[in-house]
Write an enzyme that holds these catalytic residues in place. Structure first.
Site, PDB file in Angstrom:
ATOM      1  N   ARG A 169     -20.595  21.578   0.520  1.00 44.07           N
ATOM      2  CA  ARG A 169     -21.439  21.430   1.628  1.00 44.07           C
ATOM      3  C   ARG A 169     -22.071  19.959   1.822  1.00 44.07           C
ATOM      4  O   ARG A 169     -23.091  19.955   2.116  1.00 44.07           O
ATOM      5  CB  ARG A 169     -22.790  22.301   1.549  1.00 44.07           C
ATOM      6  N   ASN A 175     -22.722  25.664  -8.684  1.00 44.50           N
ATOM      7  CA  ASN A 175     -21.398  26.408  -9.025  1.00 44.50           C
ATOM      8  C   ASN A 175     -20.978  25.556 -10.071  1.00 44.50           C
ATOM      9  O   ASN A 175     -20.055  24.726  -9.859  1.00 44.50           O
ATOM     10  CB  ASN A 175     -20.668  26.577  -7.855  1.00 44.50           C
ATOM     11  N   GLU A 205     -22.929  35.311  -6.436  1.00 45.65           N
ATOM     12  CA  GLU A 205     -21.788  34.765  -5.758  1.00 45.65           C
ATOM     13  C   GLU A 205     -20.678  34.649  -6.639  1.00 45.65           C
ATOM     14  O   GLU A 205     -19.828  33.603  -6.540  1.00 45.65           O
ATOM     15  CB  GLU A 205     -22.114  33.750  -4.835  1.00 45.65           C
ATOM     16  N   ARG A 243     -29.053  43.095   1.944  1.00 41.95           N
ATOM     17  CA  ARG A 243     -29.033  41.890   1.083  1.00 41.95           C
ATOM     18  C   ARG A 243     -30.287  41.300   1.020  1.00 41.95           C
ATOM     19  O   ARG A 243     -30.715  40.686   0.118  1.00 41.95           O
ATOM     20  CB  ARG A 243     -27.828  41.026   1.769  1.00 41.95           C
ATOM     21  N   ASP A 260     -30.085  32.869   3.663  1.00 38.69           N
ATOM     22  CA  ASP A 260     -29.517  31.643   3.110  1.00 38.69           C
ATOM     23  C   ASP A 260     -29.605  30.859   4.104  1.00 38.69           C
ATOM     24  O   ASP A 260     -28.793  30.376   4.792  1.00 38.69           O
ATOM     25  CB  ASP A 260     -28.065  32.014   2.785  1.00 38.69           C
ATOM     26  N   GLU A 318     -36.797  26.407  -2.434  1.00 38.14           N
ATOM     27  CA  GLU A 318     -35.629  25.847  -2.322  1.00 38.14           C
ATOM     28  C   GLU A 318     -35.503  25.444  -0.782  1.00 38.14           C
ATOM     29  O   GLU A 318     -35.484  26.377   0.064  1.00 38.14           O
ATOM     30  CB  GLU A 318     -34.454  26.457  -2.901  1.00 38.14           C
ATOM     31  N   GLU A 351     -26.057  22.520   6.039  1.00 38.54           N
ATOM     32  CA  GLU A 351     -24.973  23.685   5.912  1.00 38.54           C
ATOM     33  C   GLU A 351     -24.794  24.548   6.917  1.00 38.54           C
ATOM     34  O   GLU A 351     -23.407  24.668   7.621  1.00 38.54           O
ATOM     35  CB  GLU A 351     -25.139  24.568   4.720  1.00 38.54           C
ATOM     36  N   GLU A 372     -31.603  26.109  17.591  1.00 37.89           N
ATOM     37  CA  GLU A 372     -31.937  27.421  17.707  1.00 37.89           C
ATOM     38  C   GLU A 372     -31.684  28.232  19.111  1.00 37.89           C
ATOM     39  O   GLU A 372     -30.740  29.309  19.119  1.00 37.89           O
ATOM     40  CB  GLU A 372     -33.407  27.668  17.361  1.00 37.89           C
TER      41      GLU A 372
END
Ligand SMILES: *[C@@H]1O[C@H](CO)[C@@H](O)[C@H](O)[C@H]1NC(C)=O
Ligand SMILES: *[C@@H]1O[C@H](CO)[C@@H](O)[C@H](O)[C@H]1NC(C)=O
Ligand SMILES: *[C@@H]1O[C@H](CO)[C@@H](O)[C@H](O)[C@H]1NC(C)=O
Ligand SMILES: *[C@@H]1O[C@H](CO)[C@@H](O)[C@H](O)[C@H]1NC(C)=O
Ligand SMILES: *[C@@H]1O[C@H](CO)[C@@H](O)[C@H](O)[C@H]1NC(C)=O
Ligand SMILES: *[C@@H]1O[C@H](CO)[C@@H](O)[C@H](O)[C@H]1NC(C)=O
Ligand SMILES: *[C@@H]1O[C@H](CO)[C@@H](O)[C@H](O)[C@H]1NC(C)=O
Ligand SMILES: *[C@@H]1O[C@H](CO)[C@@H](O)[C@H](O)[C@H]1NC(C)=O
Ligand SMILES: *[C@@H]1O[C@H](CO)[C@@H](O)[C@H](O)[C@H]1NC(C)=O
Ligand SMILES: *[C@@H]1O[C@H](CO)[C@@H](O)[C@H](O)[C@H]1NC(C)=O
Ligand SMILES: *[C@@H]1O[C@H](CO)[C@@H](O)[C@H](O)[C@H]1NC(C)=O
Ligand SMILES: *[C@@H]1O[C@H](CO)[C@@H](O)[C@H](O)[C@H]1NC(C)=O
Length: 840
Positions: free
Chosen positions: A173, A215, A299, A349, A378, A400, A406, A524
């Site tokens: 990203r 990751n 993930e 989720r 997310d 965060e 992204e 948006e």
């Protein structure tokens, strides 16, 4: 209080690459005489790698640039001198034999006093002194010579950025070029950019960078990389910026020479000893390492759940290893099952973070901070505040945020993010019926926590602009400001940034303020409305629209759209129960559709497309209207920007114009994709008669084709009339021609084409054999746009180019010749012949 009007400014004409960001120290041209500053800088620490020393050097450089005054630097003050004194409180009292009269300062805080002949810049620690120097320089650079005396303290100790840099130099990203930290599996040799980044971060009071991707690759822990981390930390330390790292939970069993256990069970003695050894080794080389960031059981990443251990047991493994060294463990709350079943109406989720973490409150070690994304999914264009902030009362938390865009246009669309962030920071969760603003929770005030703060995913790269886009840098600047003071005002921060980045010309100020403040509502409007999420393609690039990618998969970003209804039923009464995760007052508001704000109605409720909003519009008509309004406003970004020609340097003017022009074209791709998709699904006509009605377009497939063939685009809504054209092979030139049947006049001629990865096709458009223009489809292959690229004809590759003021007569013959390259078959979608003011 600030007075800028006394000073006149002359825009800088020299080309600027953007590398200096908001630290340009451009000369101030004043109508009146500039007040004379003290003639010397007294830096109370002369050790070259000390932030106090750096503060002195920075003051010297800045004042020379801004005011043309060359100040000397000394380490002590002679009697009767007037000077700019910078140092820590302790250094001050050592040097002067008495302590400075300042209000009490917290760690990293500073005191700035310009009221007397000597300017005092005093930090509670070295880093605070540097922050004070940057504050003073920011005032001077903005032409603000007010007499001030104040202390400034951080809202929270943790003000970090996360870089998702991979060891091979790519960035997950990242849209501003490859990593400034890593390449070929190792830390780069030349760390100049790392130092420059630390300088930028220090100027906005960021105190740590987690340098590698969440990751995480276990080979970060190799001896060569620990040495590299040491060099990185050395490069950033003079700016008071500490290094942190992301860890792979399974590292002890990574089957490498430095991880050869057979388990990574957090309660296994060997594993505990292994992490403690690794941590000790890191601190031997980086004694001030900030700490670790861990993405576990998320993930596909390994974590403690593999061994039936709790997330808290997993987190505490690292916290205990860090504890003797004073390090912090940032543990991400982004834990969810990515294989859930949409046929289960109650599956959600959004429930995951609270489900996983709620029962663990109080079980985390005291140097753990749970790092919580602002919303439960997310980084979408609008999400309700994560309810987890209300549940962790005996655990420190941080918010965060994401500076890298992204899901929000990947720096190819202008989106000034602080207004979005403020919807969360200023949200009152009403825990126990008491004021409970998220900003008071993360700073530790509401629940009396010693730790807390903010982390933002930033992902700067080697591009001279850092993020790939000049205007996106306002997000990084404002992030730092909000991490220091989450009550800061988005427009005020923006305007400071504009003055510092482009100078204070009133037209420049007005235009960039107007564009930036309109940018999030505009994005948006043409992406996902009413809380349905952004509607980018979540299975591929996260860039362009692909509404159906949200559903029929296990990722749980569902819209549950069918031909009658849309939205997630997250009520307690009949849905997933998510609304019940909020404290009672907030839960009651969201449970009831009549008290749910329109902008989140589809997040919380499953409704008919014909459901009437509080605004009086139906859901579907709101979608149509918002998309047309959003794309219309995006067109004005280009014309507004053009008003700045000559007022800022050409390099940044051109590069920004290029991006805003791309955005204007892509906003039409977005508008049409979303409007057509829901028009097709619902069968409900647009009351405005716009959707599916394009009087000024000529479909490429309807032209006379030679060497071109029609191509059914997938998803269908990514192309006008679901169809494009491609050359019949990748070695055949194609020709598409048509006789124009519009009244004589002057038009803008827009061509919608697809710029795919894997080739740079070229096109020429001509009218009656006179060339109107030629172009190359090289925006993605050259990396010029930097967004995630696509190898298909789809809404990510769909692009518009516009030729202005083309004279057209009825009966003229328009021809486009396309030459394919690589796998890119010179694809075209349509042509639009646009009278002035028409957007089609
Ligand atoms: C500010 O600095 C001056 C020296 O230039 C000093 O005389 C004065 O006491 C300071 N003000 C405060 C409030 O400490
Ligand atoms: C991991 O280590 C074990 C034991 O040394 C070995 O048998 C196995 O082949 C290794 N696996 C890989 C993928 O290297
Ligand atoms: C890895 O395993 C080998 C063989 O069991 C052992 O000799 C070696 O010391 C181990 N290395 C580390 C870093 O623990
Ligand atoms: C950790 O270090 C100690 C002391 O050097 C050593 O005895 C122990 O085997 C190491 N543990 C692991 C898992 O490598
Ligand atoms: C974890 O617990 C589940 C049920 O509680 C059990 O079926 C499973 O075998 C356990 N797994 C491990 C690795 O202990
Ligand atoms: C209640 O849930 C069912 C699915 O279990 C759904 O089909 C129905 O539309 C929902 N009712 C309302 C009023 O939303
Ligand atoms: C949705 O529309 C259906 C008819 O298609 C109607 O029966 C139902 O009551 C409507 N639901 C709501 C909540 O208005
Ligand atoms: C900016 O664009 C104009 C028009 O395309 C061009 O003439 C000029 O050379 C460009 N300037 C820079 C610095 O790239
Ligand atoms: C739309 O596309 C279809 C083929 O998909 C084609 O038959 C039809 O002519 C096209 N319509 C226009 C207006 O070009
Ligand atoms: C860097 O960013 C600039 C400004 O957006 C752009 O023009 C340039 O192509 C980018 N270069 C690379 C290598 O990413
Ligand atoms: C349109 O322009 C053509 C070519 O210039 C000219 O021959 C024709 O008379 C014009 N038609 C009208 C209605 O003005
Ligand atoms: C042309 O397309 C074919 C597949 O359609 C592909 O295999 C080939 O590599 C392409 N040629 C070039 C030069 O990219």
């Amino acid at each position: 209080m600030l007075s800028f009007s006394l000073f006149l400014y002359v825009g800088s004409v020299a080309a600027e690459s953007g590398i200096d960001a908001w630290l340009r120290y451009a000369p101030l041209h004043s109508a009146n005489s500039i007040p004379s500053l003290p003639s010397r800088i007294v830096s109370l620490n002369t050790s070259v790698n000390d932030p106090v020393h750096i503060a002195g050097v920075e003051l010297q450089k800045g004042i020379s640039g801004i005011l043309g005054q060359n100040l000397s630097i000394t380490s002590h003050e002679a009697d009767s001198d007037s000077s700019i004194v910078v140092g820590t409180l302790i250094e001050y009292s050592n040097a002067y034999g008495h302590s400075a009269k300042t209000p009490s300062l917290e760690a990293d805080g500073f005191w700035l006093n310009t009221t007397g002949p000597t300017v005092q810049i005093l930090g509670q620690n070295e880093r605070g002194a540097l922050y004070g120097a940057f504050e003073y320089l920011s005032m001077l650079a903005q032409g603000n010579f007010s007499k001030v005396a104040y202390a400034s303290n951080p809202s929270a100790p943790v003000r970090w950025v996360n870089q998702w840099d991979n060891l091979d130099g790519s960035i997950e990203r990242g849209y501003g070029g490859p990593s400034i930290f890593f390449e070929n599996g190792l830390v780069v040799d030349n760390l100049d950019r790392a130092s420059e980044y630390a300088r930028l971060l220090a100027s906005i009071r960021i105190n740590a960078v987690v340098v590698n991707n969440v990751n995480a690759n276990a080979s970060l822990l190799s001896p060569a990389n620990l040495e590299g981390l040491g060099r990185l930390a050395d490069a950033m330390r003079p700016y008071g910026v500490q290094v942190g790292i992301s860890l792979n939970f399974a590292s002890p069993a990574a089957n490498l020479t430095y991880g050869n256990l057979t388990t990574f069970d957090p309660l296994d003695k060997g594993v505990i000893s292994w992490w403690s050894n690794v941590t000790d080794a890191i601190y031997r080389r980086v004694p001030d390492m900030a700490g670790y960031l861990v993405k576990a059981d998320s993930e596909g990443q390994p974590g403690p759940l593999t061994y039936n251990r709790t997330l808290a047991q997993g987190a505490n493994l690292f916290a205990n290893a860090l504890k003797p060294h004073g390090g912090i463990l940032m543990f991400r709350a982004f834990v969810y099952n990515d294989q859930i079943n949409e046929s289960d109406w109650k599956a959600d989720r959004a429930n995951a973070a609270v489900d996983f973490f709620k029962g663990l409150d109080g079980e985390f070690a005291d140097n753990v901070i749970v790092q919580i994304k602002y919303g439960p999914i997310d980084f979408q264009v609008r999400e309700p505040t994560s309810p987890l902030f209300a549940h962790l009362q005996n655990t420190s938390t941080a918010i965060e945020l994401e500076v890298t865009q992204e899901y929000l246009g990947q720096q190819c669309h202008l989106v000034y993010l602080p207004p979005l962030w403020k919807t969360v920071l200023d949200f009152d969760l009403r825990v126990d019926h008491k004021p409970s603003l998220v900003r008071d929770i993360i700073t530790g005030k509401r629940f009396n926590r010693p730790l807390g703060g903010s982390a933002a995913v930033v992902n700067v790269g080697t591009n001279q602009t850092w993020l790939g886009s000049h205007l996106s840098m306002s997000n990084l600047y404002a992030y730092g400001r909000l991490a220091w003071n989450p009550a800061d005002d988005p427009e005020a921060m923006l305007q400071d940034w504009i003055r510092l980045t482009f100078g204070p010309d009133p037209t420049v100020m007005k235009t960039i303020t107007s564009l930036s403040m309109a940018s999030w509502p505009t994005y948006e409007n043409y992406s996902g409305n009413l809380g349905i999420q952004t509607l980018t393609d979540i299975l591929y690039t996260h860039f362009g629209p692909n509404p159906q990618s949200q559903d029929n998969n296990g990722w749980g970003q569902w819209t549950r759209a069918d031909h009658k209804t849309i939205g997630m039923d997250r009520t307690v009464s009949n849905g997933t129960g998510y609304s019940g995760q909020y404290p009672a007052e907030v839960a009651a508001m969201y449970e009831n559709i009549s008290t749910t704000p329109d902008n989140l109605v589809l997040w919380f409720h499953h409704v008919n497309y014909t459901h009437k909003l509080h605004s009086g519009k139906t859901v579907i008509q709101h979608f149509y209207d918002a998309h047309y309004e959003g794309a219309d406003v995006a067109q004005t970004f280009v014309t507004q920007w053009e008003g700045l020609q000559g007022k800022i340097d050409e390099e940044r003017y051109n590069e920004t114009l290029f991006r805003l022009t791309f955005q204007a074209g892509h906003s039409i791709v977005w508008r049409d994709a979303i409007a057509n998709f829901y028009h097709n699904l619902s069968g409900i006509a647009d009351a405005g008669g716009r959707v599916g009605n394009h009087p000024w377009r000529i479909q490429a497939e309807s032209m006379t084709l030679d060497g071109y063939v029609p191509y059914a685009v997938s998803p269908f809504e990514a192309a006008s009339n679901a169809t494009g054209i491609v050359t019949s092979s990748n070695s055949t030139t194609g020709t598409a021609s048509t006789t124009l049947n519009f009244p004589n006049g002057t038009y803008d001629l827009a061509v919608n084409y697809f710029d795919m990865m894997g080739g740079n096709s070229s096109w020429t458009v001509s009218i009656n054999n006179h060339t109107v223009g030629s172009w190359l489809g090289d925006n993605v292959d050259s990396g010029r746009l930097g967004h995630a690229a696509s190898v298909y004809l789809d809404a990510h590759s769909a692009t518009r180019i516009t030729f202005r003021n083309v004279t057209i007569a009825k009966g003229d013959v328009l021809i486009i010749v396309g030459t394919p390259d690589g796998i890119e078959p010179a694809p075209l979608d349509y042509i639009a012949i646009l009278p002035k003011g028409v957007v089609d």
